[in-house]
Design a protein around this motif. Sequence first.
Motif, mmCIF file in Angstrom:
data_model
loop_
_atom_site.group_PDB
_atom_site.id
_atom_site.type_symbol
_atom_site.label_atom_id
_atom_site.label_comp_id
_atom_site.label_asym_id
_atom_site.label_seq_id
_atom_site.Cartn_x
_atom_site.Cartn_y
_atom_site.Cartn_z
ATOM 1 N N ASP A 1 0.662 -1.284 -0.061
ATOM 2 C CA ASP A 1 0.501 -0.413 0.412
ATOM 3 C C ASP A 1 1.034 1.604 0.228
ATOM 4 N N TYR A 9 -4.644 -0.870 -4.895
ATOM 5 C CA TYR A 9 -4.820 -0.578 -3.717
ATOM 6 C C TYR A 9 -6.135 0.328 -4.185
ATOM 7 N N ARG A 50 -2.179 4.908 -5.166
ATOM 8 C CA ARG A 50 -2.680 3.592 -5.358
ATOM 9 C C ARG A 50 -3.610 3.004 -6.409
ATOM 10 N N LYS A 79 -4.467 8.296 2.972
ATOM 11 C CA LYS A 79 -5.403 7.594 1.499
ATOM 12 C C LYS A 79 -6.029 7.803 0.839
#
Length: 286
Positions: free
Chosen positions: A132, A283, A278, A270
């Motif tokens: 990640d 991911y 990602r 994130k």
Amino acid sequence: MNSILDMSVVRKYTPARKGVAYALQFPRSVRRWASTASQFSANPPVIVNSIPKSGTHMLMQIARGLPDTRYYGSFLAQQPSLSLRKRSDREILFHLSRIVPGEIVGAHLNYSSAVSAAMAAKNIVHFLIIRDPVEIFLSELHYLSEMNRFHRMAKEYKCANQDQRLDICLNGSQKIPDRYPDFEQRILPYSGWLNDPNVCVVRYEDLMDASRQKGEIARLLNHWAGAGGNRSEQDVRLDVAQAAIDPSQSHTISNRNRSEDRKVAVDWLKHNLIRRTRSAIGYEGR
């Protein structure tokens, strides 16, 4: 699997590690002079490729547990950490030409169709471990701020405060932006390998998950055996490879705080910073 390269002082001290690897190039050269094409078919070399800070050492432990293999301490980096000068395809191809049958070689290699073709022509088994990008980011931030003083970026990180370090890790170096660009440009050049049929890709998270670990190792072993690796005693090899995994032996292991503050930082990364990165390596949504 144990050798002088596994001694604590060698693993943790970069000059010692590089010095031992240099000394091992003599027996490696002798082996190369005696190598034949049939030996590459019967005993394929293995490239353990990774995005930096993705679990290189763990996958190396598995690969070094394969029978009839030898580790000479060689590591093939697209950008060696001491200089961060990017090697050309021609330079990478030269280093690939020096690999010997059954050799295990660690690597940080960007995708290149020419390099992929050269690996296939030499019957090199190619493993790639990914992670990640949020965890890569946090691991790299800690590693360059606190651990590797021999890295080209170490001084810039160590002379910065925490907010400045975050900015460097995300947006790249202000002093050498061509060699240490923003985070996305450091990660995306690896993404082409994900679509290469000759590459066996494994996730760091799956190797760390007790319920998935054995199946992932079996997949790696099957990929190696498919290129000519010794198929005998498959179950024994699987158990040996699984037992070899010991993250604490990595010279870059850290004990970063798993606090609520860290969870907030992970969630923020994130959702606000590296979504495209990602997504590019699979991911998104995880």
